[in-house]
Design an enzyme around this catalytic site. Structure first.
Site, PDB file in Angstrom:
ATOM      1  N   ASP A  13      42.087  43.718  41.982  1.00 27.36           N
ATOM      2  CA  ASP A  13      41.981  43.490  43.432  1.00 27.36           C
ATOM      3  C   ASP A  13      40.715  42.725  43.806  1.00 27.36           C
ATOM      4  OD1 ASP A  13      44.330  45.160  43.852  1.00 27.36           O
ATOM      5  OD2 ASP A  13      43.004  46.860  43.480  1.00 27.36           O
ATOM      6  N   LYS A  16      41.708  37.474  42.784  1.00 27.71           N
ATOM      7  CA  LYS A  16      42.089  36.429  41.824  1.00 27.71           C
ATOM      8  C   LYS A  16      43.064  35.442  42.450  1.00 27.71           C
ATOM      9  CE  LYS A  16      43.427  39.528  38.846  1.00 27.71           C
ATOM     10  NZ  LYS A  16      42.902  40.728  39.545  1.00 27.71           N
ATOM     11  N   LYS A  18      43.203  34.311  45.482  1.00 29.50           N
ATOM     12  CA  LYS A  18      42.496  33.307  46.287  1.00 29.50           C
ATOM     13  C   LYS A  18      41.856  32.260  45.386  1.00 29.50           C
ATOM     14  CE  LYS A  18      38.801  32.718  49.684  1.00 29.50           C
ATOM     15  NZ  LYS A  18      39.618  31.959  50.644  1.00 29.50           N
ATOM     16  N   GLY A  40      49.396  42.804  42.380  1.00 25.75           N
ATOM     17  CA  GLY A  40      49.726  42.026  43.568  1.00 25.75           C
ATOM     18  C   GLY A  40      48.626  41.046  43.889  1.00 25.75           C
ATOM     19  N   HIS A  41      48.985  39.784  44.063  1.00 26.00           N
ATOM     20  CA  HIS A  41      48.005  38.766  44.441  1.00 26.00           C
ATOM     21  C   HIS A  41      48.309  38.299  45.859  1.00 26.00           C
ATOM     22  CE1 HIS A  41      47.241  37.614  39.949  1.00 26.00           C
ATOM     23  NE2 HIS A  41      46.729  38.766  40.293  1.00 26.00           N
ATOM     24  N   GLN A 223      45.574  42.459  37.046  1.00 32.19           N
ATOM     25  CA  GLN A 223      44.608  43.551  36.899  1.00 32.19           C
ATOM     26  C   GLN A 223      43.215  43.000  36.525  1.00 32.19           C
ATOM     27  OE1 GLN A 223      47.719  44.217  34.876  1.00 32.19           O
ATOM     28  NE2 GLN A 223      48.658  45.122  36.654  1.00 32.19           N
ATOM     29  N   VAL A 413      34.377  33.341  51.425  1.00 35.02           N
ATOM     30  CA  VAL A 413      33.729  33.777  52.666  1.00 35.02           C
ATOM     31  C   VAL A 413      34.758  34.105  53.754  1.00 35.02           C
ATOM     32  CG1 VAL A 413      31.564  32.589  52.193  1.00 35.02           C
ATOM     33  CG2 VAL A 413      33.398  31.360  53.374  1.00 35.02           C
TER      34      VAL A 413
END
Length: 427
Positions: A13, A16, A18, A40-41, A223, A413
């Site tokens: 979490d 990754k 992004k 989940g991405h 993960q 950011v």
């Protein structure tokens, strides 16, 4: 041209998705190499949120070909639900290419995952119940189902029957559940055979040929390091190797073809599920991180456990994975704190250690030692260069870089695709 691995350096979490999305337009292939739909991405594009569980985040790239490698375990229903969901939102994916050697999650894997976790009671691991662990167990026990088996109905029947011989004994005699009919499973799986057939490839050959042709291949892990079956906080880990080495075994691309390993680290720390977490917060600061960071699982919706940045956690991950760069995410969430604690080591039975504990026993009693860095109040979401960041914010980044021993080349950011500060080129 490079082979690039993106790997999480904490407990997952980290953002990754992004990072991969930010790189997506600069690469030719994006490859998922481990895990299943227990990950989940999340990617935000033009104020639209996309959550992928099996497909790599790079699937949203207009130029990259998506590949699912042999190290992934695939729930076919979830895969096509994701593809169909993208299509309804205007993103039609005529790939992915799928390794013939990737293993399939069958319904009985999900059943076993749920009943064994309930049976474990207080000793439960905290799995998602999606059948990931039992599928990897079958793979290791050499009774698994592979994507190629869908293309041979007789072989599929033989393999399902063999697998269920043992599982039905467990379900009926130990867990007091009904026996599962093999033919029902076979027919359900064969329902995907013709749809998947055009996508099945020798993925190792495809990727090595692409690298030979000078293509850029991005390997996307699920993960993170500390959930790795070998290097993570065992036994509270996943069932595969999300570390950088897993990219090689999970795709069939050799280590000499990897040019860069980008570790993804959140500017604080989170974890989902059971297991040790030295910097976990149980106070208002922890709740604030969870609320402002939107820290709820993309796959399960479970609230994430939140804590301050743990430098030894990221340092050992950067070392083991051979990270060349770190992409720091969610730095904007830390705006507004007067002082920001950073864990720089641990007190273990009265002795100071600046490295991540070697044993489970040491980790269980490790108390974080904090260094307090000056915070900043400015909104940094509009920053697009390192110079745009407040002085204290820049100093925070520089201190983390010193502690983890790896350069920080990118900073998130905000959630949007363009809310990125690049310090060094990542491709």
């Amino acid at each position: 041209m490079p082979g690039i691995i993106v790997v999480g350096t904490q407990w997952g979490d980290e953002g990754k998705g992004k990072a991969v999305d930010a790189l997506g337009e600069s690469v030719d292939y994006v490859v998922r190499y481990s895990g299943g739909n227990n990950a989940g991405h999340t990617v935000v594009v033009n104020d639209q949120k996309f959550i992928m569980h099996l497909l790599p985040a790079g699937v949203l790239s207009k130029t990259a070909t998506t590949v699912i490698g042999n190290g992934v375990v695939i729930d076919l229903e979830v895969l096509y639900h994701e593809l169909d969901g993208l299509a309804t939102r205007g993103t039609v994916v005529d790939h992915p290419l799928i390794s013939a050697n990737a293993h399939i999650i069958a319904p009985y894997h999900q059943t076993l995952d749920k009943v064994t976790e309930r049976f474990a009671g207080k000793k439960r691991i905290g799995t998602t119940g999606r059948g990931i662990g039992p599928t990897y167990s079958d793979k290791i026990n050499r009774i698994g189902l592979r994507v190629a088996d869908l293309l041979d109905a007789d072989l599929l029947r033989e393999k399902v029957a063999a697998s269920l011989e043992q599982k039905n004994q467990l379900l009926v005699k130990l867990y007091n559940r009904r026996e599962i009919e093999a033919e029902q499973i076979v027919e359900q799986l064969l329902g995907y055979a013709e749809r998947i057939r055009p996508h099945v490839v020798d993925a190792a050959r495809v990727l090595n040929d692409a690298l030979d042709e000078g293509k850029v291949v991005l390997f996307e892990g699920a993960q993170a390091h500390h959930l790795d079956i070998d290097h993570g906080t065992y036994p509270y880990v996943t069932s595969s190797n999300p570390t950088a080495g897993g990219a090689c075994t999970g795709t069939g691309v050799g280590p000499t073809r990897i040019d860069r390993v980008i570790g993804i680290a959140k500017a604080y720390t989170t974890r989902v599920g059971e297991g040790p977490f030295p910097t976990e917060l149980f106070d208002a600061d922890g709740e604030r991180l969870r609320t402002e960071g939107g820290e709820y699982g993309a796959t399960t919706g479970r609230p994430r456990r939140c804590g301050w940045f743990d430098a030894p956690v990221v340092e050992v991950a950067a070392t083991v994975n051979g990270c060349t760069d770190i992409f720091l995410t969610k730095l904007d969430i830390l705006s507004g704190w007067e002082k920001i604690p950073v864990c720089v080591g641990y007190d273990i039975n009265g002795e100071r250690s600046e490295v991540f504990p070697m044993t489970q026993s040491q980790l269980a009693i490790a108390t974080p030692v904090y260094e307090y860095l000056p915070g900043w109040s400015e909104d940094i979401s509009a920053a697009r260069s390192f110079a745009d960041l407040p002085v204290n914010c820049r100093d925070y980044v520089k201190r983390l870089e010193e502690l983890i021993g790896c350069r920080i080349s990118g900073i998130g950011v905000g959630p949007a695709r363009d809310q990125v500060v690049l310090i060094n080129d990542l491709v």
